[in-house]
Design an enzyme around this catalytic site. Sequence first.
Site: not given
Length: 616
Positions: A310, A397
């Site tokens: 994050e 991803y």
Amino acid sequence: MAPIDPHSFTDSSHPLTTHVSLSLYLSFPTSTIHASALLTLSSPFSGTLSLDSRSISLSSVLDPQTLHPLPHSLSPNPDPIKGSEISVVLSGQSQILIIYSTSPAASALQWLSPPQTFSKTRPYVYTQCQAIHARSIFPCQDTPACRIRYDVVMNIPASLSAVMSARHVRRRLPLPEEVTKHLLDLSSSLCWCAEDRVVEEFVMEQPIPPYLFAFAVGELGFREVGPRTRVYAESADVEVLDAAEVEFAGAEEMIRQGEKLFGEYDWERFDLLVLPPSFPYGGMENPRMVFLTPTVIKGDASGGQVVAHELAHSWTGNLITNINNEHFWLNEGFTTYAERRIVEVVQGADIATLNMGIGWRGLKDEMERFKDNLECTKLKNNQQGVDPDDVYSQVPYEKGFQFVLRIERQVGRTAFDEFLKKYIATFKFKSIDTDTFLDFLKANIPGIEKEINLELWTEGVGIPEDAYEPVSTIYTKIISLAEEFKQGKMPSEDEVAEWKGQEWELYLENLPKSCEPSQVMALDKRYRLAESKDYEVKVSFLQLAISSKCREYHGEVEKTLKTVGRMKYLRPLFNALAQSGGTEEKQLAKQVFAEARETYHPIAQGVVESILSKYI
């Protein structure tokens, strides 16, 4: 009309919104927000402007300068993916004032009643706007192509406090004139100025895509874990606050390493909010206030890897953003690469390689999942008529990471680091597509297209042959032990003595999809995997147990599905039950979902409903 995004009504020929001023009155008894939104466009416009909305009740649409009504309409039949189009006729205006209320079923919001919270005494609400759910909180051009600054006046119960993906300005008493100023559709000014109400003010001064709009309101407490970081959670949940303080103690070191790799951290604060267990993701990279599931707190600092991911979004995703979800790999592929670079420095190369190995296994599993829908295995893919929540996967991803790593391997890390810093500096606070990135890549690394098949990587299906399976002593050993299990040999206690969650996760992910029930039960009897506090390990084992017809574990499966709402765990467990072929498993899936549905976030509800409708 030229759509800018397959998931938005926004027209590419229209000016984009640059600023939004929101006044929000949160009504917990009705699970609604009574609100006004002042939208400012990049330039005056004449014609019909399209906005996105979902389950929003419009009271009025006004010219804020004159307060005269603006001609407008709401599409009568909502699109199942995009929601409802608001069409507003403008005659040279650059601002629109919309008075509206949200729905209790707003897809971005989860309202928790007091019994659903830790304290059992106060309610809680939080948002999840990615990918296309901001439109259920306020009418907007809900596409990452649009970047907005915003300010918020939020009226909430005085017993609660609010946090946002924005700078907190002040907490104060409400003022009577605000109801008139903001033209809120309230029964009377007493509601706004009631003794038990308070106003929280926030401002976001940097332009962000609407999906990064976020807030949470509840009985919140915090711990200081660094000069730029607080960790928040329910104040009554002292155990989570204490554990989070330890788990995320390395946040500042991660920020410093990120700055060394990618340049200055532009968001001032890097605060963390540990949400209730129903939060549907591992983490959400809301600027200044990252949202986290409590399942990342594992007691061994490995949850810091989610925080690293994050944090990495602070550069790749939040500073540079994919122009729409068809280019989602630009957010997640670069961020996964950046995460592993940070982890490599802070936690060591072996841990980063394990992380990479789990990702590699996950990517191969996604290729199997999408074998009948190969479009979803492309980095740049067509999502016309596709709900982004339905095709959310590890492909952007992990295949995205592999592509970024392939470029690094070609040019060398030193040269790639220079390229990466230049890329971030060039496109800072911009939203771009794959072609823009490829043009920049070819311009700054001449001849790269002769060394790497860029078109195959970005538009081809499957995993390219020049992808990289990770190599390290511990990775190779774990894969070898997984192979031995297929021959009936269980790892010895000496062999797993140093293992933590990631090692077990990698091991379990590389076992056959189903095994002899006696083997599965013997493995659990020795290592108690079904009882693991690490949900990555627990869920990987329970998947294996379901597919191996070990019905003794159905009770643990049910308990898990009723305890957490993270889609990373709901998806595989509900899929395993629904696809098992067994009547008992399918019945369990239906029963558990019926009983647990209201505890899940609306996004997670939709995902599980999709699984059950497909296979049961």
